[in-house]
Design an enzyme around this catalytic site. Structure first.
Site, PDB file in Angstrom:
ATOM      1  N   TRP A 130      35.514  81.183  43.333  1.00 52.73           N
ATOM      2  CA  TRP A 130      34.980  79.831  43.299  1.00 52.73           C
ATOM      3  C   TRP A 130      35.972  78.853  43.908  1.00 52.73           C
ATOM      4  O   TRP A 130      37.139  79.166  44.078  1.00 52.73           O
ATOM      5  CB  TRP A 130      34.513  79.423  41.897  1.00 52.73           C
ATOM      6  CG  TRP A 130      35.500  79.594  40.759  1.00 52.73           C
ATOM      7  CD1 TRP A 130      36.697  80.249  40.777  1.00 52.73           C
ATOM      8  CD2 TRP A 130      35.334  79.119  39.421  1.00 52.73           C
ATOM      9  NE1 TRP A 130      37.272  80.219  39.541  1.00 52.73           N
ATOM     10  CE2 TRP A 130      36.479  79.526  38.693  1.00 52.73           C
ATOM     11  CE3 TRP A 130      34.339  78.392  38.771  1.00 52.73           C
ATOM     12  CZ2 TRP A 130      36.644  79.219  37.339  1.00 52.73           C
ATOM     13  CZ3 TRP A 130      34.511  78.086  37.425  1.00 52.73           C
ATOM     14  CH2 TRP A 130      35.646  78.499  36.719  1.00 52.73           C
ATOM     15  N   HIS A 142      29.821  59.673  51.587  1.00 58.62           N
ATOM     16  CA  HIS A 142      29.228  59.502  52.910  1.00 58.62           C
ATOM     17  C   HIS A 142      29.809  60.514  53.904  1.00 58.62           C
ATOM     18  O   HIS A 142      30.055  60.208  55.061  1.00 58.62           O
ATOM     19  CB  HIS A 142      29.394  58.047  53.366  1.00 58.62           C
ATOM     20  CG  HIS A 142      28.748  57.090  52.400  1.00 58.62           C
ATOM     21  ND1 HIS A 142      27.466  56.615  52.555  1.00 58.62           N
ATOM     22  CD2 HIS A 142      29.187  56.582  51.223  1.00 58.62           C
ATOM     23  CE1 HIS A 142      27.147  55.840  51.529  1.00 58.62           C
ATOM     24  NE2 HIS A 142      28.183  55.799  50.698  1.00 58.62           N
ATOM     25  N   HIS A 167      24.254  62.995  54.936  1.00 53.24           N
ATOM     26  CA  HIS A 167      24.291  62.256  53.667  1.00 53.24           C
ATOM     27  C   HIS A 167      23.243  61.159  53.575  1.00 53.24           C
ATOM     28  O   HIS A 167      22.631  60.772  54.560  1.00 53.24           O
ATOM     29  CB  HIS A 167      25.690  61.700  53.411  1.00 53.24           C
ATOM     30  CG  HIS A 167      26.100  60.605  54.358  1.00 53.24           C
ATOM     31  ND1 HIS A 167      26.645  60.853  55.591  1.00 53.24           N
ATOM     32  CD2 HIS A 167      26.057  59.262  54.234  1.00 53.24           C
ATOM     33  CE1 HIS A 167      26.920  59.701  56.193  1.00 53.24           C
ATOM     34  NE2 HIS A 167      26.561  58.722  55.400  1.00 53.24           N
ATOM     35  N   ASP A 189      22.217  57.304  52.177  1.00 57.43           N
ATOM     36  CA  ASP A 189      22.761  55.983  51.846  1.00 57.43           C
ATOM     37  C   ASP A 189      21.818  55.295  50.867  1.00 57.43           C
ATOM     38  O   ASP A 189      20.630  55.102  51.163  1.00 57.43           O
ATOM     39  CB  ASP A 189      22.842  55.093  53.102  1.00 57.43           C
ATOM     40  CG  ASP A 189      24.064  55.406  53.957  1.00 57.43           C
ATOM     41  OD1 ASP A 189      24.870  56.266  53.569  1.00 57.43           O
ATOM     42  OD2 ASP A 189      24.196  54.769  55.023  1.00 57.43           O
ATOM     43  N   HIS A 231      25.011  50.769  48.847  1.00 54.63           N
ATOM     44  CA  HIS A 231      26.058  51.026  49.829  1.00 54.63           C
ATOM     45  C   HIS A 231      26.401  49.754  50.602  1.00 54.63           C
ATOM     46  O   HIS A 231      27.526  49.574  51.051  1.00 54.63           O
ATOM     47  CB  HIS A 231      25.581  52.122  50.795  1.00 54.63           C
ATOM     48  CG  HIS A 231      26.547  52.465  51.891  1.00 54.63           C
ATOM     49  ND1 HIS A 231      27.903  52.572  51.690  1.00 54.63           N
ATOM     50  CD2 HIS A 231      26.345  52.732  53.215  1.00 54.63           C
ATOM     51  CE1 HIS A 231      28.490  52.894  52.838  1.00 54.63           C
ATOM     52  NE2 HIS A 231      27.580  52.982  53.768  1.00 54.63           N
ATOM     53  N   HIS A 288      21.778  49.219  58.324  1.00 60.78           N
ATOM     54  CA  HIS A 288      22.303  49.113  56.958  1.00 60.78           C
ATOM     55  C   HIS A 288      21.839  47.803  56.319  1.00 60.78           C
ATOM     56  O   HIS A 288      21.375  47.782  55.180  1.00 60.78           O
ATOM     57  CB  HIS A 288      23.837  49.151  56.974  1.00 60.78           C
ATOM     58  CG  HIS A 288      24.408  50.508  57.223  1.00 60.78           C
ATOM     59  ND1 HIS A 288      24.589  51.031  58.478  1.00 60.78           N
ATOM     60  CD2 HIS A 288      24.825  51.476  56.360  1.00 60.78           C
ATOM     61  CE1 HIS A 288      25.113  52.251  58.385  1.00 60.78           C
ATOM     62  NE2 HIS A 288      25.257  52.546  57.111  1.00 60.78           N
TER      63      HIS A 288
END
Ligand code: ZN
Lengths: 419, 274
Positions: B69, B77, B81, B83, B87, B215
């Site tokens: 493991w 991010h 990924h 958002d 953010h 954004h």
């Protein structure tokens, strides 16, 4: 003159790699003073504070007046070889493997006569310059060099045992993106290193000096990011067996101490690169280097860490960075102890402010990349363990030795150039 | 989406059968989390997004004889990924603005793919404009409310330095204009917007007004972003279903995730390429 060494042949894959044997490493506590001085390439002996007699060999009480106040002082290195012999056999495995070996007695102008190793170019009865060197056990031994430079004198086989000369060796510089990578690679090329591997992190973003670096003869750029264990392991798997000198110049620094930053983001980056990066490199490259300390002319010879002198005493303006440097410094002591059985020297090169973006608001003096690179190569040629580059680093270590607590207070009033 | 599910159980049963038969294909839109995958680069005096890193805890050895493991670290991010609205400063006060608060049904929706690959091939600063959207709608119909909209540029096929395409004046990669984002968010009511590049905004997105319009408008309106997507060339313009479920991180502003699409298999050319 010394017969120049030839470029080593390619390794015979059918021969067992020669195991490093070591000269005797046992010393009295008093004699370790010689080792401490040799770490910086200083020729020091005890000088009686009471009667002024220069002591040899190191001892606990003055041979003349029995005073125990015997501080170590730099001694004028001039002397004359008054007796010599060439050892052709020895009870020591280390020396038996390296005979003939020249030793002799030198009368120092400073007083005592000393037993020392003797360079091949010193004439019988000739003038010498005594140099205090670390042997393969990492202990200080005295070495008589010719008073004047002779041709190829670095190639003397006895001297080469005491040094980590880059000539014909293969070097790994760990961080191509660093502002000093170019100067380091140039210095190693000039010192006739046969291959200069340069580790390159994050090839997906450009950096200014890449083309110039790649154009240096002998340079090979290879992927390496000291924060990425898999990348370090992969490169070690590829070139670990032919890395003779490793120069860890990877460094992360941001200005600021504890309170102004308000988080641990940069502090973590500093530890990831400056401390854990060193640990990853050591775990990946250390074992192979440890096994190759006696592997011919291009044996594994040295591990170089470029550290901030603020490892010794925290500069609050660069407080978090200083702390990561102190952690790295402590780890280098462990590495040195672990690499010593293989005869691999661990050399720390300390600098104060360096001439780069992160020290840009700071007034001079700053250590230029070329000065740093020159100090690295010179330190390897002298086989040192500790090198202090530039006035700031030298001044700091002098003050640290005089009184670390006083220095701590002085550091809190020093401008670190934090904008 | 005109399907009216009169019997949801039958619908799901049909879907299950279609998944088994391959009539509905599952396309992975995710890049592998790799230490050397690029992340967005900010001026060095700012904190940076952590790169993906992995350390072995044990590997069937003295550190743990029967098991292997790792510990891994990364930023919210990093890699492919998601958002969340929180953010961006424009989304700081949006209700349910962090990944743990977003209702799970928001993660799944129909997806429209606007193919800008030809434009991006010719111009690395290619802009998704209202005109490009209008041309797409002329061919594929109006973008349905609640859709994911993905900007296909084939940027995911770029490797190394060509991906960020960073130069002295910053990164150069395609992205949407402020007008396009306002159209998608305000007039089409999209669920979220996704790209193949390192951000939802263009490499030069800082120079728009407002800066970083994807954004700004997405998150200000409580919508989501997806970036570093892969395999968008394997999606149809319409008719697929996107599933993008971020990790449930308390107050998280985003998360690496596995993005998949359910795609009707109509003999698409790349069926065997996965
Ligand atoms: Zn005395």
């Amino acid at each position: 003159m010394t017969t120049p060494i030839a470029p080593p042949p390619k390794k015979d894959p059918q021969q067992r790699t020669r195991v490093q044997t070591l000269p005797s490493g046992a010393r009295s506590r008093a004699a370790l003073g010689l080792t401490a001085a040799a770490a910086e390439g200083r020729f020091m002996l005890q000088v009686c504070a009471k009667c002024g007699t220069v002591q040899y060999p190191p001892r606990d009480a003055c041979g003349t007046c029995l005073s125990v106040d015997l501080p170590w002082k730099d001694i004028a290195p001039e002397g004359r070889l008054i007796a010599e012999t060439t050892v052709r056999t020895s009870t020591s495995t280390y020396f038996r493997e390296r005979t003939p070996w020249r030793v002799g007695t030198v009368r120092l102008e400073a007083g005592p006569s000393i037993i020392c190793h003797v360079h091949g170019d010193v004439a019988r009865g000739g003038a010498v310059r005594i140099s205090n060197r670390l042997d393969k056990s990492g202990q200080g031994v005295l070495f008589a060099l010719p008073a004047e430079r002779t041709q190829n004198m670095e190639d003397d086989p006895q001297l080469r045992e005491m040094t980590a000369n880059p000539k014909f060796r293969r070097v790994l510089i760990t961080d191509a993106r660093s502002g000093n990578a170019l100067a380091l690679a140039q210095a190693f090329a000039k010192a006739e290193a046969s291959i200069i591997f340069v580790g390159e992190a994050e090839g997906w973003r450009p950096y200014p000096h890449r083309d110039e670096l790649a154009a240096i003869p002998g340079v090979q750029l290879l992927p390496l990011d000291v924060t990425d264990t898999s990348s370090v392991a992969e490169l070690a798997a590829e070139i670990g067996g032919k890395t003779d000198i490793l120069v860890n110049n990877a460094r992360f620094m941001r200005p600021g101490g504890i309170l102004a930053r308000g988080d641990t983001v940069f502090a973590r980056d500093e530890m990831e690169v400056n401390y854990l990066g060193l640990m990853r490199l050591a775990q990946a490259f250390g074992p192979a280097m440890l096994g190759r300390g006696a592997d011919g002319q291009n044996s594994a010879a040295a591990w170089v860490n470029i550290l901030s002198v603020y490892a010794y005493s925290n500069l609050p303006a660069l407080g978090a960075f200083s702390a990561s440097s102190a952690a790295a410094y402590s780890l280098t002591q462990c590495l040195r102890a672990e690499m010593r059985p293989g005869g691999v020297r661990v050399m720390n090169v300390y600098a104060g402010p360096t001439d780069d973006d992160w020290h840009q608001p700071l007034p001079p003096p700053k250590v230029a990349p070329q000065a740093l690179a020159k100090a690295v190569v010179a330190g390897l040629k002298d086989g040192l363990e500790d090198v202090f580059v530039g006035d700031v680093a030298q001044d700091l270590i002098d003050r640290w030795r005089a009184g670390p607590k006083i220095l701590e207070r002085e550091m809190s009033e020093t401008d670190g150039g934090a904008a | 989406m005109s399907v009216q599910a009169s019997n949801p159980a039958a619908l799901l049963g049909d879907l299950a059968l279609a998944l088994v038969s391959g009539a509905v294909e599952v396309v992975d839109l995710t890049h592998t989390l790799d230490p050397d995958f690029p992340v967005i680069v900010l001026p060095p005096e700012f904190g940076q997004c952590a790169r993906f890193r992995m350390e072995e805890i044990s590997a069937y050895d003295h550190r743990g004889p029967a098991w292997k493991w790792h510990n891994f670290t990364c930023g919210e991010h990093t890699g492919t990924h998601f958002d969340a609205p929180s953010h961006w400063v424009s989304g700081r006060d949006v209700p349910n603005g962090s990944v743990d608060e977003i209702p799970a049904e928001r993660f799944i929706g129909p997806v429209c793919v606007i193919d800008c690959s030809q434009g991006a091939k010719a111009n690395e600063d290619f802009e998704l404009t209202p005109e490009v959207i209008a041309a797409w709608e002329a061919e594929n119909g109006r973008i349905p409310e609640g859709s994911w909209v993905l900007m296909r540029t084939d940027w995911s096929k770029r490797r190394g330095a060509a991906y960020l395409n960073m130069r002295d004046d910053g990164a150069h990669s395609p992205g949407p204009t402020p007008e396009a984002m306002r159209l998608l968010v305000d007039e089409r009511g999209i669920r979220g917007f996704g790209t193949e590049t390192v951000g939802t905004d263009a490499g030069q997105g800082a120079h728009y007004t407002p800066p970083y319009p994807a954004h700004f408008f997405l998150h200000g309106a409580g919508r989501y972003g997806l970036q570093c997507l892969n395999n968008l060339d394997r999606l149809p313009a319409t008719g697929a279903m996107l599933i993008a479920t971020p990790l449930k991180i308390r107050n998280g502003t985003g998360s690496p995730l596995r993005v998949i699409a359910l795609v009707p298999n109509q003999g698409l050319p790349n069926k065997d390429a996965q």
